[in-house]
Motif scaffolding. Structure first.
Motif, PDB file in Angstrom:
ATOM      1  N   GLY A  62       0.791  -1.213   0.000  1.00  0.00           N
ATOM      2  CA  GLY A  62       0.000   0.000   0.000  1.00  0.00           C
ATOM      3  C   GLY A  62       0.828   1.270   0.000  1.00  0.00           C
ATOM      4  O   GLY A  62       0.288   2.360  -0.228  1.00  0.00           O
ATOM      5  N   TYR A  63       2.137   1.149   0.222  1.00  0.00           N
ATOM      6  CA  TYR A  63       3.007   2.331   0.279  1.00  0.00           C
ATOM      7  C   TYR A  63       4.035   2.356  -0.864  1.00  0.00           C
ATOM      8  O   TYR A  63       4.982   3.130  -0.812  1.00  0.00           O
ATOM      9  CB  TYR A  63       3.736   2.387   1.626  1.00  0.00           C
ATOM     10  N   GLU A  64       3.822   1.527  -1.865  1.00  0.00           N
ATOM     11  CA  GLU A  64       4.813   1.417  -2.934  1.00  0.00           C
ATOM     12  C   GLU A  64       5.086   2.749  -3.635  1.00  0.00           C
ATOM     13  O   GLU A  64       6.211   2.981  -4.096  1.00  0.00           O
ATOM     14  CB  GLU A  64       4.356   0.381  -3.970  1.00  0.00           C
ATOM     15  N   ASP A  65       4.087   3.601  -3.725  1.00  0.00           N
ATOM     16  CA  ASP A  65       4.247   4.873  -4.438  1.00  0.00           C
ATOM     17  C   ASP A  65       4.346   6.064  -3.493  1.00  0.00           C
ATOM     18  O   ASP A  65       4.260   7.215  -3.939  1.00  0.00           O
ATOM     19  CB  ASP A  65       3.077   5.074  -5.417  1.00  0.00           C
ATOM     20  N   ILE A  69       9.339   6.964   0.251  1.00  0.00           N
ATOM     21  CA  ILE A  69      10.148   5.781  -0.024  1.00  0.00           C
ATOM     22  C   ILE A  69      11.412   6.212  -0.771  1.00  0.00           C
ATOM     23  O   ILE A  69      11.356   7.011  -1.703  1.00  0.00           O
ATOM     24  CB  ILE A  69       9.352   4.756  -0.858  1.00  0.00           C
ATOM     25  N   VAL A  70      12.560   5.668  -0.356  1.00  0.00           N
ATOM     26  CA  VAL A  70      13.855   6.048  -0.935  1.00  0.00           C
ATOM     27  C   VAL A  70      14.245   5.035  -2.005  1.00  0.00           C
ATOM     28  O   VAL A  70      14.383   3.837  -1.725  1.00  0.00           O
ATOM     29  CB  VAL A  70      14.955   6.100   0.150  1.00  0.00           C
ATOM     30  N   ARG A  71      14.393   5.533  -3.217  1.00  0.00           N
ATOM     31  CA  ARG A  71      14.901   4.713  -4.316  1.00  0.00           C
ATOM     32  C   ARG A  71      15.937   5.537  -5.061  1.00  0.00           C
ATOM     33  O   ARG A  71      15.623   6.631  -5.533  1.00  0.00           O
ATOM     34  CB  ARG A  71      13.789   4.281  -5.276  1.00  0.00           C
ATOM     35  N   ARG A  83      10.191  -2.986  -3.565  1.00  0.00           N
ATOM     36  CA  ARG A  83      11.554  -2.951  -3.021  1.00  0.00           C
ATOM     37  C   ARG A  83      12.072  -1.522  -3.041  1.00  0.00           C
ATOM     38  O   ARG A  83      11.699  -0.717  -3.904  1.00  0.00           O
ATOM     39  CB  ARG A  83      12.487  -3.839  -3.844  1.00  0.00           C
ATOM     40  N   CYS A  84      12.959  -1.219  -2.103  1.00  0.00           N
ATOM     41  CA  CYS A  84      13.475   0.140  -2.035  1.00  0.00           C
ATOM     42  C   CYS A  84      14.807   0.148  -1.298  1.00  0.00           C
ATOM     43  O   CYS A  84      15.252  -0.865  -0.756  1.00  0.00           O
ATOM     44  CB  CYS A  84      12.477   1.057  -1.333  1.00  0.00           C
ATOM     45  N   LYS A  89      10.577   3.848   8.826  1.00  0.00           N
ATOM     46  CA  LYS A  89      10.409   2.460   9.242  1.00  0.00           C
ATOM     47  C   LYS A  89       8.962   1.989   9.098  1.00  0.00           C
ATOM     48  O   LYS A  89       8.713   0.832   8.742  1.00  0.00           O
ATOM     49  CB  LYS A  89      10.881   2.295  10.681  1.00  0.00           C
ATOM     50  N   ALA A  90       8.006   2.864   9.361  1.00  0.00           N
ATOM     51  CA  ALA A  90       6.595   2.489   9.287  1.00  0.00           C
ATOM     52  C   ALA A  90       6.190   2.041   7.889  1.00  0.00           C
ATOM     53  O   ALA A  90       5.205   1.305   7.730  1.00  0.00           O
ATOM     54  CB  ALA A  90       5.713   3.653   9.728  1.00  0.00           C
ATOM     55  N   LEU A  91       6.937   2.474   6.864  1.00  0.00           N
ATOM     56  CA  LEU A  91       6.602   2.125   5.480  1.00  0.00           C
ATOM     57  C   LEU A  91       7.360   0.896   4.990  1.00  0.00           C
ATOM     58  O   LEU A  91       7.141   0.442   3.863  1.00  0.00           O
ATOM     59  CB  LEU A  91       6.901   3.295   4.541  1.00  0.00           C
TER      60      LEU A  91
END
Length: 236
Positions: A62-65, A69-71, A83-84, A89-91
């Motif tokens: 649910g948090y992929e986008d 998120i660090v990529r 993957r990231c 941490k919550a994500l």
């Protein structure tokens, strides 16, 4: 000189340039290129670093986008959405990889007990290697040691079947611990750790032992959900 990965733990911060500055600030005390004396009197830990591009954390469904998120953006190949390289941490789903590994370890342990019960007890490989090291005249060679280890009925049966050897490894007597819970815990602890950990309070901790890996997992599990975790590749 070599490249290693470190997990950097940071207070809450925005993605992008703010994150890069936070990582740089956290890493700065350990810069080998510093002109002043390092706080611990050592030679430093790195001479350059960058976000790891290893896709090593699983993203919580649910948090992929989520923009937090660090990529790293320099990868040419498509990035798996689940993957990231890090994020709050919550994500991150820290158990996404640990739990399946632990479950498989339990199944492997059970299968090994059932399989090995049909053979005489075997000695681990290090028993034979120790005999070589303790013989200064080298009357007992590594070739003999290998032959004796692999000649044990239990080990011979494992080596005779590629599927069994793939599942149990080259030295299962040594590496499949006799205690099921301990073996599962070891495999569980192996999944998340990088070579080094940079804590929220600025401690650089590293090691290749099970104790380090267990402590690494415990530390991450106890961090607040707002903590930002980032995988960083550094050259030392």
């Amino acid at each position: 000189m070599a490249k290693q990965r470190i997990t950097v733990c940071l207070p809450p911060c925005a993605p992008g340039e703010a994150l890069n500055r936070a990582i740089a600030e956290a890493m700065a005390p350990f810069d080998m290129n510093r002109q002043d004396d390092l706080p611990d009197g050592g030679d430093g830990e790195w001479d350059y670093w960058y976000i790891a591009s290893g896709w090593e954390f699983a993203v919580r469904p649910g948090y992929e986008d989520d923009p937090r998120i660090v990529r790293d953006g320099e990868e040419d190949e498509p990035r798996p959405r689940d993957r990231c390289d890090g994020g709050p941490k919550a994500l991150l789903d820290l158990d996404a990889d640990r739990v399946p590994v632990a479950e498989e370890a339990g199944r492997r342990w059970d299968a090994w007990q059932e399989f090995s019960a049909g053979y005489p007890a075997a000695l681990p490989a290090h028993h034979f290697w120790a005999r070589v090291r303790l013989d200064p005249q080298q009357r007992y060679s590594f070739k003999q040691a290998r032959a004796e280890h692999e000649g044990q009925p239990l080990i011979r049966a494992v080596y005779a079947d590629p599927v069994l050897r793939e599942r149990f490894g080259d030295d299962p007597v040594q590496f499949i611990a006799p205690d099921r819970d301990a073996y599962v815990a070891q495999r569980y602890a192996d999944v998340l750790p990088t070579w080094a950990l940079l804590t929220l309070d600025g401690r650089w901790i590293e090691g290749g032992t099970h104790e380090y890996r267990a402590a690494f997992n415990a530390y991450l599990d106890e961090l607040p959900d707002t903590t930002v975790l980032v995988r960083v590749l550094y050259h030392s």
